[in-house]
Design a protein around this motif. Structure first.
Motif, PDB file in Angstrom:
ATOM      1  N   LEU A   1       0.827  -1.211   0.000  1.00 13.70           N
ATOM      2  CA  LEU A   1       0.000   0.000   0.000  1.00 13.70           C
ATOM      3  C   LEU A   1       0.861   1.260   0.000  1.00 13.70           C
ATOM      4  O   LEU A   1       0.557   2.224  -0.714  1.00 13.70           O
ATOM      5  CB  LEU A   1      -0.927   0.008   1.212  1.00 13.70           C
ATOM      6  N   ALA A   2       1.936   1.262   0.786  1.00 19.08           N
ATOM      7  CA  ALA A   2       2.806   2.440   0.822  1.00 19.08           C
ATOM      8  C   ALA A   2       3.382   2.724  -0.563  1.00 19.08           C
ATOM      9  O   ALA A   2       3.470   3.881  -0.986  1.00 19.08           O
ATOM     10  CB  ALA A   2       3.927   2.245   1.843  1.00 19.08           C
ATOM     11  N   LEU A   3       3.756   1.672  -1.277  1.00 24.33           N
ATOM     12  CA  LEU A   3       4.278   1.858  -2.642  1.00 24.33           C
ATOM     13  C   LEU A   3       3.196   2.442  -3.545  1.00 24.33           C
ATOM     14  O   LEU A   3       3.436   3.415  -4.268  1.00 24.33           O
ATOM     15  CB  LEU A   3       4.776   0.527  -3.200  1.00 24.33           C
ATOM     16  N   ALA A   4       1.992   1.894  -3.493  1.00 18.43           N
ATOM     17  CA  ALA A   4       0.905   2.403  -4.337  1.00 18.43           C
ATOM     18  C   ALA A   4       0.584   3.855  -3.999  1.00 18.43           C
ATOM     19  O   ALA A   4       0.238   4.640  -4.891  1.00 18.43           O
ATOM     20  CB  ALA A   4      -0.345   1.544  -4.167  1.00 18.43           C
TER      21      ALA A   4
ATOM     22  N   VAL B   1      11.656   0.206  -9.668  1.00 18.81           N
ATOM     23  CA  VAL B   1      10.616   0.366  -8.645  1.00 18.81           C
ATOM     24  C   VAL B   1       9.360   0.971  -9.264  1.00 18.81           C
ATOM     25  O   VAL B   1       8.235   0.553  -8.959  1.00 18.81           O
ATOM     26  CB  VAL B   1      11.137   1.213  -7.466  1.00 18.81           C
ATOM     27  N   ARG B   2       9.529   1.927 -10.165  1.00 18.33           N
ATOM     28  CA  ARG B   2       8.360   2.527 -10.818  1.00 18.33           C
ATOM     29  C   ARG B   2       7.616   1.480 -11.656  1.00 18.33           C
ATOM     30  O   ARG B   2       6.392   1.495 -11.734  1.00 18.33           O
ATOM     31  CB  ARG B   2       8.784   3.719 -11.679  1.00 18.33           C
ATOM     32  N   GLU B   3       8.337   0.554 -12.268  1.00 18.59           N
ATOM     33  CA  GLU B   3       7.693  -0.528 -13.019  1.00 18.59           C
ATOM     34  C   GLU B   3       6.888  -1.430 -12.094  1.00 18.59           C
ATOM     35  O   GLU B   3       5.771  -1.834 -12.416  1.00 18.59           O
ATOM     36  CB  GLU B   3       8.732  -1.348 -13.789  1.00 18.59           C
ATOM     37  N   VAL B   4       7.458  -1.749 -10.922  1.00 15.78           N
ATOM     38  CA  VAL B   4       6.733  -2.569  -9.945  1.00 15.78           C
ATOM     39  C   VAL B   4       5.483  -1.826  -9.476  1.00 15.78           C
ATOM     40  O   VAL B   4       4.407  -2.411  -9.362  1.00 15.78           O
ATOM     41  CB  VAL B   4       7.648  -2.948  -8.756  1.00 15.78           C
ATOM     42  N   ARG B   5       5.618  -0.527  -9.227  1.00 17.74           N
ATOM     43  CA  ARG B   5       4.462   0.249  -8.780  1.00 17.74           C
ATOM     44  C   ARG B   5       3.361   0.259  -9.831  1.00 17.74           C
ATOM     45  O   ARG B   5       2.173   0.103  -9.513  1.00 17.74           O
ATOM     46  CB  ARG B   5       4.867   1.679  -8.436  1.00 17.74           C
ATOM     47  N   ALA B   6       3.711   0.446 -11.090  1.00 17.01           N
ATOM     48  CA  ALA B   6       2.699   0.447 -12.152  1.00 17.01           C
ATOM     49  C   ALA B   6       1.989  -0.904 -12.213  1.00 17.01           C
ATOM     50  O   ALA B   6       0.756  -0.964 -12.369  1.00 17.01           O
ATOM     51  CB  ALA B   6       3.346   0.766 -13.499  1.00 17.01           C
ATOM     52  N   ALA B   7       2.748  -1.982 -12.057  1.00 13.26           N
ATOM     53  CA  ALA B   7       2.138  -3.317 -12.046  1.00 13.26           C
ATOM     54  C   ALA B   7       1.230  -3.472 -10.836  1.00 13.26           C
ATOM     55  O   ALA B   7       0.111  -3.997 -10.943  1.00 13.26           O
ATOM     56  CB  ALA B   7       3.231  -4.383 -12.041  1.00 13.26           C
ATOM     57  N   ALA B   8       1.702  -3.013  -9.685  1.00 13.75           N
ATOM     58  CA  ALA B   8       0.900  -3.130  -8.458  1.00 13.75           C
ATOM     59  C   ALA B   8      -0.416  -2.375  -8.601  1.00 13.75           C
ATOM     60  O   ALA B   8      -1.486  -2.906  -8.276  1.00 13.75           O
ATOM     61  CB  ALA B   8       1.689  -2.603  -7.263  1.00 13.75           C
ATOM     62  N   ARG B   9      -0.376  -1.152  -9.093  1.00 12.18           N
ATOM     63  CA  ARG B   9      -1.601  -0.358  -9.204  1.00 12.18           C
ATOM     64  C   ARG B   9      -2.560  -0.971 -10.228  1.00 12.18           C
ATOM     65  O   ARG B   9      -3.771  -0.934 -10.051  1.00 12.18           O
ATOM     66  CB  ARG B   9      -1.281   1.097  -9.512  1.00 12.18           C
ATOM     67  N   ALA B  10      -2.034  -1.563 -11.293  1.00 13.77           N
ATOM     68  CA  ALA B  10      -2.901  -2.244 -12.260  1.00 13.77           C
ATOM     69  C   ALA B  10      -3.596  -3.434 -11.605  1.00 13.77           C
ATOM     70  O   ALA B  10      -4.792  -3.673 -11.818  1.00 13.77           O
ATOM     71  CB  ALA B  10      -2.092  -2.707 -13.466  1.00 13.77           C
ATOM     72  N   LEU B  11      -2.857  -4.164 -10.785  1.00  9.24           N
ATOM     73  CA  LEU B  11      -3.445  -5.327 -10.128  1.00  9.24           C
ATOM     74  C   LEU B  11      -4.345  -4.922  -8.966  1.00  9.24           C
ATOM     75  O   LEU B  11      -5.314  -5.614  -8.659  1.00  9.24           O
ATOM     76  CB  LEU B  11      -2.342  -6.290  -9.697  1.00  9.24           C
ATOM     77  N   PHE B  12      -4.066  -3.790  -8.333  1.00  7.46           N
ATOM     78  CA  PHE B  12      -4.984  -3.259  -7.321  1.00  7.46           C
ATOM     79  C   PHE B  12      -6.318  -2.921  -7.985  1.00  7.46           C
ATOM     80  O   PHE B  12      -7.384  -3.183  -7.433  1.00  7.46           O
ATOM     81  CB  PHE B  12      -4.416  -1.997  -6.669  1.00  7.46           C
TER      82      PHE B  12
ATOM     83  N   LEU C   1       5.542  -7.967 -12.534  1.00  6.69           N
ATOM     84  CA  LEU C   1       5.666  -8.207 -11.099  1.00  6.69           C
ATOM     85  C   LEU C   1       6.434  -9.499 -10.829  1.00  6.69           C
ATOM     86  O   LEU C   1       7.354  -9.524  -9.996  1.00  6.69           O
ATOM     87  CB  LEU C   1       4.264  -8.282 -10.487  1.00  6.69           C
ATOM     88  N   ASN C   2       6.102 -10.554 -11.523  1.00  7.20           N
ATOM     89  CA  ASN C   2       6.779 -11.837 -11.312  1.00  7.20           C
ATOM     90  C   ASN C   2       8.250 -11.780 -11.712  1.00  7.20           C
ATOM     91  O   ASN C   2       9.108 -12.358 -11.031  1.00  7.20           O
ATOM     92  CB  ASN C   2       6.051 -12.957 -12.058  1.00  7.20           C
ATOM     93  N   GLU C   3       8.548 -11.095 -12.808  1.00 10.95           N
ATOM     94  CA  GLU C   3       9.951 -10.976 -13.232  1.00 10.95           C
ATOM     95  C   GLU C   3      10.759 -10.183 -12.216  1.00 10.95           C
ATOM     96  O   GLU C   3      11.902 -10.533 -11.903  1.00 10.95           O
ATOM     97  CB  GLU C   3      10.037 -10.327 -14.612  1.00 10.95           C
ATOM     98  N   ALA C   4      10.175  -9.116 -11.683  1.00 12.14           N
ATOM     99  CA  ALA C   4      10.887  -8.333 -10.674  1.00 12.14           C
ATOM    100  C   ALA C   4      11.106  -9.154  -9.407  1.00 12.14           C
ATOM    101  O   ALA C   4      12.190  -9.148  -8.823  1.00 12.14           O
ATOM    102  CB  ALA C   4      10.112  -7.054 -10.350  1.00 12.14           C
ATOM    103  N   ALA C   5      10.088  -9.880  -8.981  1.00  7.35           N
ATOM    104  CA  ALA C   5      10.193 -10.677  -7.755  1.00  7.35           C
ATOM    105  C   ALA C   5      11.257 -11.752  -7.868  1.00  7.35           C
ATOM    106  O   ALA C   5      11.897 -12.116  -6.873  1.00  7.35           O
ATOM    107  CB  ALA C   5       8.845 -11.308  -7.422  1.00  7.35           C
TER     108      ALA C   5
ATOM    109  N   VAL D   1       4.192  -7.036  -2.796  1.00  6.14           N
ATOM    110  CA  VAL D   1       2.929  -6.866  -3.527  1.00  6.14           C
ATOM    111  C   VAL D   1       2.290  -8.227  -3.785  1.00  6.14           C
ATOM    112  O   VAL D   1       1.073  -8.410  -3.595  1.00  6.14           O
ATOM    113  CB  VAL D   1       3.155  -6.087  -4.840  1.00  6.14           C
ATOM    114  N   ILE D   2       3.096  -9.202  -4.183  1.00  5.01           N
ATOM    115  CA  ILE D   2       2.573 -10.552  -4.417  1.00  5.01           C
ATOM    116  C   ILE D   2       2.004 -11.122  -3.121  1.00  5.01           C
ATOM    117  O   ILE D   2       0.907 -11.693  -3.107  1.00  5.01           O
ATOM    118  CB  ILE D   2       3.677 -11.463  -4.996  1.00  5.01           C
ATOM    119  N   GLY D   3       2.737 -10.955  -2.008  1.00  5.35           N
ATOM    120  CA  GLY D   3       2.252 -11.443  -0.723  1.00  5.35           C
ATOM    121  C   GLY D   3       0.918 -10.811  -0.343  1.00  5.35           C
ATOM    122  O   GLY D   3       0.009 -11.483   0.163  1.00  5.35           O
TER     123      GLY D   3
END
Length: 200
Positions: free
Chosen positions: A13-16, A64-75, A102-106, A145-147
């Motif tokens: 959530l903090a990242l989003a 990190v910005r790529e992870v955030r964009a993925a997170a917000r899309a999945l949110f 997200l999976n590639e970053a993780a 984010v995955i967790g």
């Protein structure tokens, strides 16, 4: 009242929430440069090991910005059938691309489960970099984010639709519609003004 959110939930959530209302009717981004990311990590020390020594560079910021964009899309997917945050409504990544990103970053940092068990508390498992693996901030955030998305807190995720708000939040009680009381006040004022306009 719900249990307090997990570490993964807090970090995700903090990242989003690094995308926020700018006070002028638009959005602001706390991660526009490496200094912004460095400040964010300092303000969220549980996001990465040795946060106090962390200094962002341009490649880390981009990851990190790529992870955030993925997170917000999945949110946005997670809050369906509700609407996504207004900040995301017109620029969401397609879900398959968000999942892949997200999976590639993780996967960039292999992790192992680490058990912690404080006195008078339940045992807690957290992922830690495998022995000898360097910490990778984007990987750590992607894993959080995955967790979160795979955990029980995802069911409480909502997008706040108060005027000018772009936040996601966890619903704490059944009738909660907004992320914070000030958003509820703005929404009520906007509805009242809208009724007056239509009646007048």
């Amino acid at each position: 009242m719900q249990d307090s959110p997990s570490r993964d939930t807090r970090i995700a959530l903090a990242l989003a929430l690094t995308v926020r209302h700018d006070g002028q009717g638009g959005t602001a981004d706390d991660l526009t440069d490496p200094a912004g990311l460095t400040a964010w990590v300092a303000a969220h020390p549980d996001a990465v090991p040795q946060a106090e020594a962390f200094a962002a560079d341009a490649p880390t910021l981009a990851a990190v910005r790529e992870v955030r964009a993925a997170a917000r899309a999945l949110f946005a997917r997670a809050v369906r059938p509700g609407e996504p945050s207004p900040a995301d409504a017109t620029r969401l990544l397609p879900v398959p691309q968000a999942l892949r990103r997200l999976n590639e970053a993780a996967a960039r940092t292999p992790t192992v489960p680490v058990l912690a068990w404080a006195d008078a508390a339940d045992p807690v498992v957290r992922a830690a970099p495998a022995q000898g693996a360097p910490a990778d901030l984007a990987a750590t955030l992607a894993q959080a984010v995955i967790g979160f998305l795979a955990g029980p807190d995802r069911q409480r995720l909502r997008a706040c639709h108060a005027p000018r708000c772009v936040r996601y939040f966890l619903k704490e009680y059944p009738r909660q519609e907004w992320c914070k009381p000030s958003c509820g006040n703005r929404a009520r004022v906007a509805r009242h003004q809208d009724r007056h306009r239509r009646a007048g």
